[in-house]
Write a protein that holds these residues in place. Structure first.
Motif, PDB file in Angstrom:
ATOM      1  N   TYR A  92      -9.380   6.846  -1.059  1.00  0.00           N
ATOM      2  CA  TYR A  92      -8.915   5.810  -1.981  1.00  0.00           C
ATOM      3  C   TYR A  92      -7.695   5.086  -1.431  1.00  0.00           C
ATOM      4  N   GLU A  93      -6.791   5.806  -0.785  1.00  0.00           N
ATOM      5  CA  GLU A  93      -5.628   5.156  -0.193  1.00  0.00           C
ATOM      6  C   GLU A  93      -6.071   4.139   0.859  1.00  0.00           C
ATOM      7  N   PHE A  94      -7.006   4.547   1.729  1.00  0.00           N
ATOM      8  CA  PHE A  94      -7.480   3.619   2.757  1.00  0.00           C
ATOM      9  C   PHE A  94      -8.169   2.415   2.127  1.00  0.00           C
ATOM     10  N   GLU A  95      -9.038   2.649   1.152  1.00  0.00           N
ATOM     11  CA  GLU A  95      -9.787   1.556   0.526  1.00  0.00           C
ATOM     12  C   GLU A  95      -8.849   0.535  -0.118  1.00  0.00           C
ATOM     13  N   ILE A  96      -7.828   1.005  -0.812  1.00  0.00           N
ATOM     14  CA  ILE A  96      -6.885   0.087  -1.458  1.00  0.00           C
ATOM     15  C   ILE A  96      -6.085  -0.663  -0.400  1.00  0.00           C
ATOM     16  N   GLY A 131      -0.255   5.012  -8.856  1.00  0.00           N
ATOM     17  CA  GLY A 131       0.084   6.252  -8.147  1.00  0.00           C
ATOM     18  C   GLY A 131      -0.361   6.220  -6.694  1.00  0.00           C
ATOM     19  N   ILE A 132      -1.550   5.699  -6.449  1.00  0.00           N
ATOM     20  CA  ILE A 132      -2.051   5.639  -5.076  1.00  0.00           C
ATOM     21  C   ILE A 132      -1.251   4.628  -4.263  1.00  0.00           C
ATOM     22  N   LYS A 138       4.779   5.300   0.585  1.00  0.00           N
ATOM     23  CA  LYS A 138       5.538   6.396   1.200  1.00  0.00           C
ATOM     24  C   LYS A 138       5.068   6.681   2.617  1.00  0.00           C
ATOM     25  N   LYS A 139       3.779   6.442   2.880  1.00  0.00           N
ATOM     26  CA  LYS A 139       3.201   6.748   4.182  1.00  0.00           C
ATOM     27  C   LYS A 139       3.356   5.620   5.202  1.00  0.00           C
TER      28      LYS A 139
END
Length: 166
Positions: A92-96, A131-132, A138-139
């Motif tokens: 989900y992080e990558f997709e967003i 949240g994501i 942060k990353k």
């Protein structure tokens, strides 16, 4: 979303439908594959093949590296580098991140992000998106309190900073 068996219907055309408050939501085709207990490795190989195939057939996959200077996003390999370091992102992080980065400057509401990434209707799940995005920042951000890449557009949603495109 937690589903009971009574919430899911597979019709004669192998189309999966999921019940929600507004009725049935069509999810797409279903493939049922069975394996013996000792064939788990074959199942994993099949899943890996199907996952890889989905992304190998992306239109224009050649040169699908989005280069924002210190941040590079490779759609083909689903990898992200920040300052030369590989960044581990969830699906989900990558997709967003990819959705926003491939549309620099375009504003996406939380509802639009949710609908496009989760591929299901939005039911006030803004905490998921927020949240994501917080975890992504942060990353990838040098200072997540002062983001350079994913920007808030107050009252509207989020956008990727198009001024950073190389």
């Amino acid at each position: 979303m937690t589903l009971n068996l009574t919430d899911v219907i597979i019709d004669k055309n192998y189309t999966c439908k999921i019940w929600n408050m507004k009725g049935f939501y069509k999810m797409g085709r279903v493939v049922v594959v069975t394996f013996d207990e000792n064939e788990e490795e074959k199942l994993n190989e099949l899943l890996h093949f199907l996952f890889a195939k989905k992304y190998s057939e992306m239109p224009g996959k050649q040169n699908r590296v989005l280069d924002y200077g210190a941040l590079k996003i490779n759609a083909e390999y689903r990898s992200v580098e920040s300052n030369g370091e590989l960044v581990q992102l969830t699906n989900y992080e990558f997709e967003i991140l990819y959705l926003l980065a491939k549309n620099p400057g375009r504003i996406f509401s939380k509802e639009q992000i949710y609908t496009q990434v989760w591929k299901e209707p939005y039911y006030g799940a803004e905490d998921n998106v927020m949240g994501i995005i917080r975890r992504i920042r942060k990353k990838i951000e040098p200072d997540s309190a002062k983001p350079r890449y994913i920007l808030n557009v107050w009252g509207m949603g989020y956008k990727f900073n198009g001024e950073l495109m190389k």
